[in-house]
Design a protein around this motif. Structure first.
Motif, short mmCIF file in Angstrom:
data_model
loop_
_atom_site.label_atom_id
_atom_site.label_comp_id
_atom_site.label_asym_id
_atom_site.label_seq_id
_atom_site.Cartn_x
_atom_site.Cartn_y
_atom_site.Cartn_z
N TRP A 183 0.83 -1.21 0.00
CA TRP A 183 0.00 0.00 0.00
C TRP A 183 0.85 1.26 0.00
N ASP A 184 2.03 1.22 -0.53
CA ASP A 184 2.98 2.34 -0.67
C ASP A 184 3.77 2.64 0.61
N GLU A 185 3.80 1.68 1.54
CA GLU A 185 4.66 1.86 2.70
C GLU A 185 6.12 1.75 2.29
N THR A 186 7.01 2.40 3.03
CA THR A 186 8.43 2.34 2.72
C THR A 186 9.07 1.20 3.51
N GLU A 187 10.25 0.79 3.09
CA GLU A 187 10.97 -0.26 3.81
C GLU A 187 11.26 0.19 5.24
N ALA A 188 11.57 1.47 5.41
CA ALA A 188 11.86 1.99 6.75
C ALA A 188 10.63 1.93 7.64
N VAL A 194 8.16 -0.23 7.46
CA VAL A 194 7.93 -1.63 7.84
C VAL A 194 8.88 -2.02 8.96
N LYS A 195 10.13 -1.62 8.85
CA LYS A 195 11.09 -1.92 9.91
C LYS A 195 10.72 -1.24 11.22
N ALA A 196 10.14 -0.06 11.13
CA ALA A 196 9.71 0.65 12.34
C ALA A 196 8.59 -0.11 13.05
N VAL A 197 7.67 -0.72 12.28
CA VAL A 197 6.63 -1.54 12.89
C VAL A 197 7.26 -2.76 13.57
N MET A 198 8.24 -3.36 12.92
CA MET A 198 8.92 -4.50 13.52
C MET A 198 9.61 -4.08 14.82
N ASP A 199 10.19 -2.89 14.84
CA ASP A 199 10.80 -2.37 16.07
C ASP A 199 9.75 -2.23 17.18
N ASP A 200 8.57 -1.70 16.82
CA ASP A 200 7.50 -1.53 17.80
C ASP A 200 7.05 -2.87 18.35
N LEU A 201 6.97 -3.88 17.50
CA LEU A 201 6.56 -5.21 17.95
C LEU A 201 7.59 -5.81 18.90
N GLU A 235 15.10 -9.29 2.97
CA GLU A 235 15.78 -8.27 3.77
C GLU A 235 15.04 -8.03 5.08
N TRP A 236 13.72 -7.98 5.01
CA TRP A 236 12.93 -7.80 6.23
C TRP A 236 13.10 -9.00 7.17
N ARG A 237 13.20 -10.19 6.59
CA ARG A 237 13.41 -11.38 7.42
C ARG A 237 14.74 -11.28 8.17
#
Length: 299
Positions: A204-209, A211-218, A252-254
């Protein structure tokens, strides 16, 4: 963008195995998220003899514009026979690991928590060795309902964050990013021996950064497992796909998720929150947790 890239094409399943699973589901009058949400992995999962059960539906009280589950029908009273029918399906299918999810039932005083509990209880009676994963809604932030579910001790508690904060109003208008994080945090506080899991969709046009920020929050709420997959538009009336993320980006996200401490990261174009969910059993052996240990450590 309407043409799917090659990496999103799936093989046609063998009808014999798929038909056997469908026959069981029809015989026991059960819904699955595989069918109701138009999952692209339905053929693979049914062919392997697995399914993600959808309880308290099929009608949902929310209208998320990405989801293919019906929200136009009026929700019906809970069926007291559903937990036993689900347990019987688990027994017939010989499932080692089962995922049980639900529609949102904001109309119920307990948000459906009692039905989740009964599904756990009945499944453990008929299939005591089966590990149980619940994929629950946000329960409208009613943490007493969450406590009720956790007291039944599912092996895995999954709640999907779904998307990045910037897109919440568009993608998940009746949800709340902070509330979803709090649910996972409350789970860790109330039942630290239960494995926690979350997932999000991209495209949905999210950036890689972002997505990584959500992973940080989790990870800040000590979430153990994260899944990341490509959003696919179910019909023309749903939100459209803005971009098809490449397999290299998912990889890369993995790697990033593993580097910040997730016990398991499942990240690929076809990943869904319950895709290959049975792999959690390997994680549980590698990182065992004991309720008695956690209880004794706080005395």
């Amino acid at each position: 963008m309407t043409v799917k890239p090659d990496w999103l094409r799936v093989k046609a399943p063998q009808f014999e195995r798929v038909g056997k699973v469908k026959d069981t589901l029809r015989d026991l009058e059960l819904n699955t998220v595989c069918e109701e949400a138009s999952c692209p992995n339905i053929g693979e999962c049914f062919q392997k003899g697995t399914a993600t059960f959808l309880i308290m539906g099929p009608a949902c009280t929310r209208a998320c514009p990405y989801c293919d589950i019906d929200f136009e029908k009026k929700p019906q009273p809970l069926d007291p026979t559903e937990p036993l029918r689900l347990a019987e399906a688990v027994r017939r299918m010989g499932l080692n690991h089962v995922v049980i999810t639900s529609v949102n039932r904001d109309d119920l005083s307990d948000d459906g928590s009692s039905q989740f509990v009964r599904c756990i209880e009945e499944t453990r009676k008929l299939s005591p060795k089966t590990t149980i994963e619940l994929l629950i809604p946000d329960l409208c932030g009613h943490w007493d309902a969450l406590a009720t579910i956790l007291e039944a001790e599912p092996d895995v508690l999954n709640h999907n964050i779904e998307t990045i904060p910037r897109l919440y109003r568009r993608v998940r208008p009746q949800g709340d990013y902070a509330r979803s994080l709090e649910l996972l945090q409350k789970t860790r506080e109330l039942a630290p021996w239960i494995y926690t899991k979350s997932g999000l969709m991209v495209g949905w046009d999210e950036t890689e950064a972002e997505v990584k920020a959500v992973m940080d929050d989790l990870r800040k709420v000590d979430c153990d497992i994260v899944t990341i997959g490509q959003y696919l538009q179910p019909t023309q009336k749903h939100l459209g796909v803005k971009q098809f993320v490449t397999p290299e980006t998912f990889a890369e996200w993995r790697k990033y998720g593993e580097s910040i401490g997730f016990l398991q990261v499942v990240s690929s174009p076809l990943t869904r929150s319950s895709y290959h969910a049975e792999q959690v059993q390997t994680l549980m052996k590698q990182h065992p947790r004991s309720k008695s240990y956690h209880q004794s450590s706080v005395r």
